[in-house]
Enzyme design. Structure first.
Site, short mmCIF file in Angstrom:
data_model
loop_
_atom_site.label_atom_id
_atom_site.label_comp_id
_atom_site.label_asym_id
_atom_site.label_seq_id
_atom_site.Cartn_x
_atom_site.Cartn_y
_atom_site.Cartn_z
N THR A 76 32.88 43.48 43.03
CA THR A 76 34.08 44.32 43.01
C THR A 76 33.66 45.77 42.75
OG1 THR A 76 35.45 42.50 42.25
CG2 THR A 76 36.30 44.73 41.85
N ASN A 155 35.29 35.66 53.14
CA ASN A 155 35.30 34.71 52.03
C ASN A 155 36.33 33.59 52.20
OD1 ASN A 155 36.80 37.26 51.61
ND2 ASN A 155 37.71 36.16 49.90
N GLN A 183 29.25 36.90 50.73
CA GLN A 183 29.32 35.50 51.19
C GLN A 183 28.19 35.14 52.15
OE1 GLN A 183 31.33 33.21 50.00
NE2 GLN A 183 32.80 34.46 48.88
N THR A 243 23.96 51.27 30.04
CA THR A 243 22.73 50.53 29.74
C THR A 243 22.65 49.28 30.61
OG1 THR A 243 22.88 51.32 27.47
CG2 THR A 243 21.45 49.40 27.86
N CYS A 328 41.60 34.44 44.49
CA CYS A 328 42.55 35.49 44.11
C CYS A 328 43.95 35.12 44.56
CB CYS A 328 42.17 36.82 44.74
SG CYS A 328 40.42 37.13 44.73
N1 PLP Z 1 33.59 40.42 48.05
C1 PLP Z 1 33.70 39.17 48.50
C2 PLP Z 1 33.56 38.89 49.96
C3 PLP Z 1 33.98 38.12 47.63
O1 PLP Z 1 34.13 36.87 48.08
C4 PLP Z 1 34.13 38.42 46.24
C5 PLP Z 1 34.49 37.34 45.29
O2 PLP Z 1 35.59 37.18 44.89
C6 PLP Z 1 33.99 39.75 45.82
C7 PLP Z 1 33.72 40.72 46.75
C8 PLP Z 1 34.12 40.12 44.36
O3 PLP Z 1 32.99 39.69 43.67
P1 PLP Z 1 32.82 39.79 42.07
O4 PLP Z 1 33.44 38.54 41.54
O5 PLP Z 1 31.33 39.80 41.85
O6 PLP Z 1 33.46 41.02 41.60
#
Ligand code: PLP
Length: 388
Positions: A76, A155, A183, A243, A328
Site C-alpha cells: 500500500t 489480485n 501478485q 528506522t 478488501c
Molecule cells: N497491491 C495488490 C495487487 C494487492 O493484492 C495488495 C494486497 O492487498 C496490495 C497492493 C496491498 O498490499 P499490502 O497489504 O502489503 O499493503
C-alpha cells in the site's frame, strides 16, 4: 468439524518456515538489533550489512540495482510512494496520470489523492476479459502525462497485463511507468529492464514472507528518486525516512531469494492444482470463469455462479477460506468493482468466489474445495431452481 482449507493466498500467505528462521536469527543475533543508520559502530554495521544483502536478493528477483530498493511498510505504501512520489517528482512536466479502473485500491486511492491536489487522472476500462490494451494506454497519453500505473497481475482475477508493451510505450514517450507486481512476484518473470518498468511495487506477505514490509524499486537507469510522502530523518536518501525494521527486511530478502530459486517448479505445481480445481467444477451449469482464460497467473481462479445468491454461496462453503473478490471487498460487503469493470452484472459480481492457491496447497485441499463447492451449488440450486 472439518479442517478449513486455506485458499486465500491472494489475500495473504502463511510464512515459510525458512523465512521465519532467517528473521529469528536476526532478532536473536547479539549485534543484529542495531540501527542500520548507525554505521559508526559494529551493531549498526551488522544491521546495515543484513539490509544490503536483502536489497541484493530483492533486486536480483526483478533485475534492478540494489541501491535503488526503497523499503516501505508494504505494498500500500509502495503504491502510494510510486504513484504520488513519482508524479510529484515529474510535476514540472505536467499533472496527468493514467491508470486502470481495475487497479488495487492502493493505486486508486493514491490517484484520488493526486486529483485532490489538482492532477487529472484517466481511468482506463478493461476488456471483458480484464485486459488493458496497450493501444488504449497509448491513446490516453498526453503531452502533460507524467506517470502511468498498471498492475502486472490482478489480485481478484489473476489477469496478466502486457507490461512490456505498455512499458515500451511509456519509455518512448518519456513517461514514468509504475507497476504493482505484488501478485505476480514469484509467479511470473519480472525484469525491470526488459519490461521497461521505472517503479515497481513489491511486498513480502503475499509470497510466504512477513506482513508489514514491502519495497518500491526504482530503475536506476531511468529514475534516480521520487518525492517522499513521509517526512523525517534522512534515511533511504530522504525518500522514505524512518528506522529500518531489520528483521522484516531480512525476511523479505529471504522471501525473494526463495521465489527466485523455486519459482519454476512451484508455479507448475500450483498450475496443475488450479487446473484440477477448475476441471472439477466447470461442468456444473452456470459456472463462469472471471478474467482471461489463459493470460492469468497460475494461483488464482475466480468464478461467478449464476442462479445463486452471493451471501448464501459464501455461507455454504464455510469449510473453505475463500473470498468474494478481494479481502478488501469482503470487509465492505460491496460487490467487486473489478468484476463490475469486466462487465459482470451486480448479481454475478456478488455470487463470485476467488480461490487462490500457494506454496502449501495440497491435492487434498483441492479435492475438498471441489466437493464443498459442488455440494454448495447443487444445494442452493435445489432450493431456488431457476432456468439458467
Ligand atoms: N497491491 C495488490 C495487487 C494487492 O493484492 C495488495 C494486497 O492487498 C496490495 C497492493 C496491498 O498490499 P499490502 O497489504 O502489503 O499493503
Amino acid at each position: 468439524m472439518i479442517k478449513p482449507v486455506y485458499l486465500d493466498y491472494a489475500a495473504t500467505t502463511p510464512m515459510d518456515p525458512r523465512v521465519r528462521q532467517r528473521m529469528l536469527e536476526v532478532m536473536g543475533h547479539q549485534s543484529g538489533f542495531g540501527n542500520p543508520a548507525s554505521v559508526t559502530h559494529v551493531f549498526g554495521r551488522t544491521a546495515a550489512a543484513a539490509i544490503e544483502q536483502a536489497a541484493a536478493e530483492v533486486a536480483a528477483l526483478v533485475n534492478a540495482n540494489p541501491d535503488y530498493v526503497v523499503w516501505t511498510s508494504g505494498a500500500t505504501e509502495s503504491d502510494n510512494l510510486g504513484v504520488i512520489g513519482g508524479a510529484r517528482y515529474r510535476q514540472a512536466q505536467g499533472r496527468h496520470v493514467v491508470t486502470a479502473a481495475t487497479e488495487h485500491k492502493a493505486v486508486l486511492g493514491a490517484c484520488a489523492e493526486l486529483q485532490r491536489h489538482g492532477y487529472e487522472v484517466t481511468y482506463l476500462q478493461p476488456t471483458e476479459m480484464g485486459l488493458i490494451e496497450p493501444a488504449a494506454v497509448s491513446a490516453a497519453l498526453r503531452a502533460d502525462t507524467v506517470l502511468v500505473s498498471i498492475m502486472h497481475a490482478n489480485n481478484e482475477t489473476g489477469v496478466v497485463q502486457d507490461i512490456a508493451a505498455i512499458g515500451a510505450l511509456c519509455r518512448a514517450a518519456g513517461i514514468l511507468f509504475h507497476v504493482d507486481a505484488v501478485q505476480s512476484a514469484g509467479k511470473l518473470p519480472l525484469d525491470m529492464q526488459a519490461q521497461y518498468v521505472d517503479l515497481l511495487t513489491l511486498n513480502a506477505h503475499k509470497a510466504c514472507g512477513p506482513k508489514g514490509v514491502g519495497a518500491l524499486v526504482l530503475n536506476a537507469a531511468t529514475v534516480k528518486r521520487v518525492e517522499p510522502i513521509l517526512f523525517g530523518g534522512g534515511q533511504q536518501r530522504g525518500m522514505r525516512p524512518g528506522t529500518l525494521p531489520v528483521h522484516q527486511i531480512v525476511g523479505m530478502g529471504e522471501t525473494a531469494r526463495l521465489l527466485q530459486l523455486e519459482m519454476a517448479e512451484e508455479v507448475q505445481r500450483i498450475l496443475t492444482l488450479r487446473d484440477n480445481l477448475w476441471s472439477g467444477i466447470n461442468d456444473l451449469p452456470g459456472i463462469l470463469l472471471n478474467g482471461h482464460p489463459e493470460q492469468r497467473i497460475a494461483s488464482i481462479l475466480t468464478v461467478s455462479v449464476a442462479g445463486v445468491e452471493g451471501e448464501s454461496l459464501r455461507f455454504a462453503v464455510d469449510d473453505l477460506a475463500v473470498t468474494s473478490g478481494s479481502a478488501c471487498n469482503s470487509a465492505t460487503g460491496e460487490p467487486s468493482y473489478v468484476l463490475r469493470a469486466l462487465g459482470r452484472p451486480d448479481v454475478l459480481a456478488e455470487a463470485s468466489l476467488r480461490f487462490s492457491l500457494g506454496r502449501f496447497t495440497q491435492p487434498d485441499d483441492i479435492q475438498q474445495a471441489i466437493t464443498s463447492f459442488r455440494r454448495a451449488v447443487t444445494h442452493l440450486r435445489a432450493l431456488s431452481p431457476e432456468e439458467l
